[in-house]
Design an enzyme around this catalytic site. Structure first.
Site, PDB file in Angstrom:
ATOM      1  N   MET A 155      50.882  43.732  37.745  1.00 23.93           N
ATOM      2  CA  MET A 155      51.582  44.600  38.945  1.00 23.93           C
ATOM      3  C   MET A 155      51.246  44.270  40.102  1.00 23.93           C
ATOM      4  SD  MET A 155      51.380  48.887  37.301  1.00 23.93           S
ATOM      5  CE  MET A 155      49.613  48.972  38.028  1.00 23.93           C
ATOM      6  N   LEU A 206      47.354  40.112  42.974  1.00 22.90           N
ATOM      7  CA  LEU A 206      46.600  38.897  42.415  1.00 22.90           C
ATOM      8  C   LEU A 206      45.075  38.485  42.688  1.00 22.90           C
ATOM      9  CD1 LEU A 206      49.804  36.285  41.295  1.00 22.90           C
ATOM     10  CD2 LEU A 206      48.821  38.044  40.493  1.00 22.90           C
ATOM     11  N   HIS A 207      44.263  38.539  41.942  1.00 25.10           N
ATOM     12  CA  HIS A 207      42.798  38.517  42.034  1.00 25.10           C
ATOM     13  C   HIS A 207      42.627  37.048  40.942  1.00 25.10           C
ATOM     14  CE1 HIS A 207      42.053  40.839  38.638  1.00 25.10           C
ATOM     15  NE2 HIS A 207      42.560  42.316  39.349  1.00 25.10           N
ATOM     16  N   GLY A 223      41.192  37.010  37.759  1.00 25.88           N
ATOM     17  CA  GLY A 223      41.714  37.336  36.857  1.00 25.88           C
ATOM     18  C   GLY A 223      42.757  37.349  36.250  1.00 25.88           C
ATOM     19  N   HIS A 224      43.656  37.908  36.671  1.00 18.60           N
ATOM     20  CA  HIS A 224      45.314  37.580  36.883  1.00 18.60           C
ATOM     21  C   HIS A 224      45.591  35.822  37.128  1.00 18.60           C
ATOM     22  CE1 HIS A 224      45.633  41.294  39.320  1.00 18.60           C
ATOM     23  NE2 HIS A 224      46.230  41.944  38.881  1.00 18.60           N
ATOM     24  N   LYS A 233      39.444  43.316  30.059  1.00 22.35           N
ATOM     25  CA  LYS A 233      40.071  44.475  30.945  1.00 22.35           C
ATOM     26  C   LYS A 233      39.802  45.671  30.621  1.00 22.35           C
ATOM     27  CE  LYS A 233      39.342  46.243  35.501  1.00 22.35           C
ATOM     28  NZ  LYS A 233      40.283  46.995  35.846  1.00 22.35           N
ATOM     29  N   ASP A 234      41.987  45.268  30.588  1.00 24.71           N
ATOM     30  CA  ASP A 234      42.743  46.940  30.070  1.00 24.71           C
ATOM     31  C   ASP A 234      42.068  46.976  28.291  1.00 24.71           C
ATOM     32  OD1 ASP A 234      42.908  48.116  32.888  1.00 24.71           O
ATOM     33  OD2 ASP A 234      43.632  46.063  32.899  1.00 24.71           O
ATOM     34  N   SER A 265      42.034  44.469  41.213  1.00 26.71           N
ATOM     35  CA  SER A 265      42.790  44.839  42.222  1.00 26.71           C
ATOM     36  C   SER A 265      42.300  46.412  42.814  1.00 26.71           C
ATOM     37  CB  SER A 265      44.612  45.184  42.181  1.00 26.71           C
ATOM     38  OG  SER A 265      45.146  44.201  41.204  1.00 26.71           O
TER      39      SER A 265
HETATM   40  P1  AMP Z   1      47.267  44.584  36.637  1.00 25.67           P
HETATM   41  O1  AMP Z   1      48.142  43.966  37.734  1.00 25.67           O
HETATM   42  O2  AMP Z   1      45.797  44.950  37.099  1.00 25.67           O
HETATM   43  O3  AMP Z   1      48.311  45.373  35.873  1.00 25.67           O
HETATM   44  O4  AMP Z   1      46.638  43.299  36.084  1.00 25.67           O
HETATM   45  C1  AMP Z   1      48.009  42.482  34.732  1.00 25.67           C
HETATM   46  C2  AMP Z   1      46.730  42.160  33.728  1.00 25.67           C
HETATM   47  O5  AMP Z   1      45.395  41.271  34.365  1.00 25.67           O
HETATM   48  C3  AMP Z   1      46.493  42.739  32.579  1.00 25.67           C
HETATM   49  O6  AMP Z   1      46.456  41.945  31.359  1.00 25.67           O
HETATM   50  C4  AMP Z   1      44.820  43.211  33.378  1.00 25.67           C
HETATM   51  O7  AMP Z   1      44.292  43.156  31.514  1.00 25.67           O
HETATM   52  C5  AMP Z   1      44.484  41.655  33.753  1.00 25.67           C
HETATM   53  N1  AMP Z   1      43.510  41.870  34.852  1.00 25.67           N
HETATM   54  C6  AMP Z   1      43.229  42.201  35.315  1.00 25.67           C
HETATM   55  N2  AMP Z   1      42.154  42.379  35.506  1.00 25.67           N
HETATM   56  C7  AMP Z   1      41.483  41.214  34.868  1.00 25.67           C
HETATM   57  C8  AMP Z   1      40.356  41.033  35.248  1.00 25.67           C
HETATM   58  N3  AMP Z   1      39.047  41.051  35.763  1.00 25.67           N
HETATM   59  N4  AMP Z   1      39.777  39.896  34.160  1.00 25.67           N
HETATM   60  C9  AMP Z   1      40.961  39.722  33.443  1.00 25.67           C
HETATM   61  N5  AMP Z   1      42.402  40.085  33.289  1.00 25.67           N
HETATM   62  C10 AMP Z   1      42.170  40.368  33.846  1.00 25.67           C
END
Ligand code: AMP
Length: 300
Positions: A30, A33-34, A36-37, A149-150, A186
């Protein structure tokens, strides 16, 4: 790096790449970006010829009182990060492009969603499954990369792939954390300074549960009580939404922990709801010791 907004162009580009024999790695996000992404992107780069990153804040996975409109967005910055990470294509459609007939058809998820975030956020995983099925159909990836994380989302994706017969390999990726243990997210920018400091305790609480398991405890209710007590004692600003100990990825409850299990919690702060978890395997060879689970659920 290509930036694509339309489904038609995305589909055409992917077909060209696939016809020249390239493997496609897909990282759905979504945005905002950080690290994790970034870790998902770098794993996709290692394992695939072409990396597609989608950036789409999906309206159907947000409840009426949730943060769809205020979810942090910064496409310019995301573009720079993606370029640096070596992403080949960003797919960044708008809501009308992804939902040309509005919400006239949504997927209903029945399994693995009556617990954790699925229970707290009714309909959330229906929205997640709907958008992922659309994205899988458009991008036709060979491998998809999701963060543990999810972890409930990973479990639901595992189920989508099996239910809908997608020839896709799911690669669950380890959670990236700040130095004090807070899982990168995020939504962390929405924490006040005091809340940010306190938020590191979520992971500490989960680690307390793990410590107990490493000492030989197998009772789900005692492990749950230990984590809950730690959080209740230490959190001053956040309100506990849930603490759960379940089998993984089935997300079934039991009286004692099973081979692969998850300890998970969610805490509501003023402007942000945080989640964290530990997924681990009980390994009989380690005489009751556990090892952190970061391996693939479904090896193909
Ligand atoms: P989001 O943008 O929050 O929907 O996350 C996109 C993808 O990044 C999803 O597969 C999340 O599980 C993964 N993600 C989010 N935060 C982290 C994190 N801290 N470490 C690893 N993957 C992450």
């Amino acid at each position: 790096m290509q930036m694509i907004h339309s489904v038609k162009e995305m589909n055409k580009t992917i077909r060209q790449m696939k016809s020249s024999g390239k493997t496609i790695g897909f990282v759905p996000t979504m945005g905002f970006l950080h690290e994790g992404h970034q870790s998902l992107i770098s794993q996709a780069k290692e394992m695939c010829d072409i990396v597609v990153l989608s950036i789409f804040v999906n309206p159907t996975q947000f409840g009426p009182n949730e943060d769809y409109l205020t979810y942090p967005r910064d496409i310019k910055r995301d573009k720079m990060i993606a370029e640096e990470e070596g992403v080949d294509i960003i797919f960044n459609p708008d809501a009308d492009e992804m939902y040309p007939l509005g919400e006239s058809m949504l997927v209903k998820v029945n399994d693995r969603v009556d617990v954790l975030c699925g229970r707290s956020r009714p309909g959330h995983f229906d929205g997640v499954a709907t958008i992922l099925i659309k994205l899988f159909n458009i991008i036709m990836p060979d491998k998809v990369f999701f963060g543990l994380k999810d972890a409930q989302q990973v479990a639901v994706v595992d189920s989508i792939i099996k239910n809908f017969h997608y020839p896709i390999q799911l690669i669950p990726c380890e959670t990236k954390r700040e130095e004090d243990g807070l899982a990168k997210s995020s939504r962390n920018v929405r924490l006040s300074a005091d809340e940010r400091q306190e938020a590191a305790l979520l992971n500490k609480g989960l680690q307390e549960g793990l410590l107990l398991i490493n000492k030989g405890e197998r009772s789900v209710s005692r492990i749950k009580k230990c984590v809950t007590l730690f959080l209740e004692t230490h959190l001053r600003l956040g309100k506990i939404d849930y603490v759960e100990v379940l089998s993984y990825p089935e997300l079934q409850s039991a009286t004692s922990i099973t081979e692969r299990f998850i300890i998970a919690c969610a805490v509501q702060y003023k402007e942000a709801r945080l989640i964290d978890n530990i997924v681990a395997d009980l390994d009989p060879d380690l005489k009751g010791e556990q090892k952190q689970y970061v391996a693939h659920i479904d090896e193909k």
